[in-house]
Structure formats: C-alpha cells, structure tokens
Design a protein around this motif. Structure first.
Motif, PDB file in Angstrom:
ATOM      1  N   CYS A  42      -1.285   8.257   3.755  1.00 39.77           N
ATOM      2  CA  CYS A  42      -2.596   8.650   3.225  1.00 39.77           C
ATOM      3  C   CYS A  42      -3.298   7.394   2.737  1.00 39.77           C
ATOM      4  N   CYS A  47       0.481  11.065  -1.067  1.00 35.53           N
ATOM      5  CA  CYS A  47       1.543  11.612  -0.193  1.00 35.53           C
ATOM      6  C   CYS A  47       2.952  11.160  -0.576  1.00 35.53           C
ATOM      7  N   CYS A  50       5.176   6.218   0.892  1.00 34.06           N
ATOM      8  CA  CYS A  50       5.353   4.775   0.663  1.00 34.06           C
ATOM      9  C   CYS A  50       6.252   4.486  -0.539  1.00 34.06           C
ATOM     10  N   CYS A  62       1.708   1.785  -2.055  1.00 29.34           N
ATOM     11  CA  CYS A  62       0.319   1.617  -1.622  1.00 29.34           C
ATOM     12  C   CYS A  62      -0.607   1.438  -2.820  1.00 29.34           C
TER      13      CYS A  62
HETATM   14  S1  FES Z   1       0.860   7.710  -1.504  1.00 29.94           S
HETATM   15 FE1  FES Z   1       0.327   7.996   0.595  1.00 29.94          FE
HETATM   16  S2  FES Z   1       0.678   6.037   1.482  1.00 29.94           S
HETATM   17 FE2  FES Z   1       1.142   5.773  -0.619  1.00 29.94          FE
END
Ligand code: FES
Ligand code: FES
Length: 164
Positions: A42, A47, A50, A62
């Motif tokens: 995302c 999400c 990562c 991220c």
């Molecule tokens: S929370 Fe989705 S890529 Fe980091």
C-alpha cells in the motif's frame, strides 16, 4: 542529493551504507540489501506487508526513513529461520495450519507474530487478533493465521512435545 552514512545490524550482520535522507527503510532493505521478503502492499501505511522488527518493536518499514534505523538492530523475514535453515515455529505453523494463500502478507504477518510472541508467549485468540490488527490479509479470512500463531505459541512452550 546528499548522502548520509548509516551503520546498522540486519539479520545479525553488520551493514554500512550511504543513503539519501529521504530513502524509506523498506526501499533500503529491498533495493540496497536485496531483502525482498518485506513487501510493499500500500502507500498509506495500513497493510503491514512491510513489517520488520526494529530494536525489539514491530515497525512498518514504509513509514521509517533508513537514516532513522542508524545503529538499530533489524530482523526481517529472512532472519527468522535458524542459521541452519530450520524453520521457526511460526513458519512451521503457517505451513501446517494453512495460514497463507497468495503469501503476499505472510512475511510481514510472521515478522509481526514473532514480536507478538516475544511480548506475550501465551496469547488468547483475542490477543492474537488484536496483535496482528495492523497487518491485513486479503485472502485467508485470518482464521488459519490465528491457528498458525497458536500452533507456534504451543510449540515454543513445548506443549506439542509434551503431548506426544
Ligand atoms: S503498511 Fe503497506 S507497505 Fe507498509
Ligand atoms: S495470503 Fe494473500 S494477502 Fe494474505
């Protein structure tokens, strides 16, 4: 663009690198270190694909700059198994309990569960669900992910060995 020197430990190995101050940790891990287990799912920090472990905390890589990881100790999914390749109880649990389908969320999910079980070795189902609430899975419906984490918690506590 100016570069900043950073030194850190990643999966037990000392790493030194020059990075642009704007470089995100996920890009540093994936593009510079070629650790492609942590995924980008995302661009809104929701999400959890990562997720890595940074100084004993789960973080969404991220949302951290690489320069913020200077002097840190990081574990990614690549560092979860034993050095001889033996699977961690969580990896075994996800395999045994069918805790994945496409697998995209799995590295972040296991890395998060790894820290969860360090913080709480015997979590209830509700605590597991709350503990992984920052990690989204678009395939499984979570039921088997919860079972996989319960499997690992039991295995790490020696319950399965005792039952045999
Ligand atoms: S929370 Fe989705 S890529 Fe980091
Ligand atoms: S297994 Fe596909 S997103 Fe979780």
């Amino acid at each position: 663009m100016a570069q900043t020197q950073i030194s850190l430990t990643v999966n037990g190995k000392a790493v030194e690198a020059s990075v642009e101050p704007r470089m995100l940790l996920i890009h540093f891990l994936r593009d510079k270190l070629r650790l492609t287990g942590p995924h980008i799912g995302c661009d809104t920090t929701h999400c959890g694909a990562c997720t890595v472990d940074l100084d004993g905390k789960s973080v969404k890589s991220c949302t951290v700059f690489a320069v913020q990881a200077d002097s840190a100790e990081i574990t990614t999914i690549e560092g979860i198994a034993a050095p001889d390749g033996a699977l961690h109880a969580l990896q075994e649990g996800f395999r045994e309990m069918h805790g994945l389908q496409c697998g995209f969320c799995t590295p972040g999910m296991i890395t998060r569960a790894y820290r969860l079980l360090q913080e709480n070795p015997n979590p209830s189902e509700a605590e597991i669900r709350a503990g992984i609430s920052g990690n989204l899975c678009r395939c499984t419906g979570y039921q088997n992910i919860v079972k996989a984490i319960q499997y690992a918690a039991d295995k790490m506590a020696g319950v399965q060995e005792a039952a045999q």
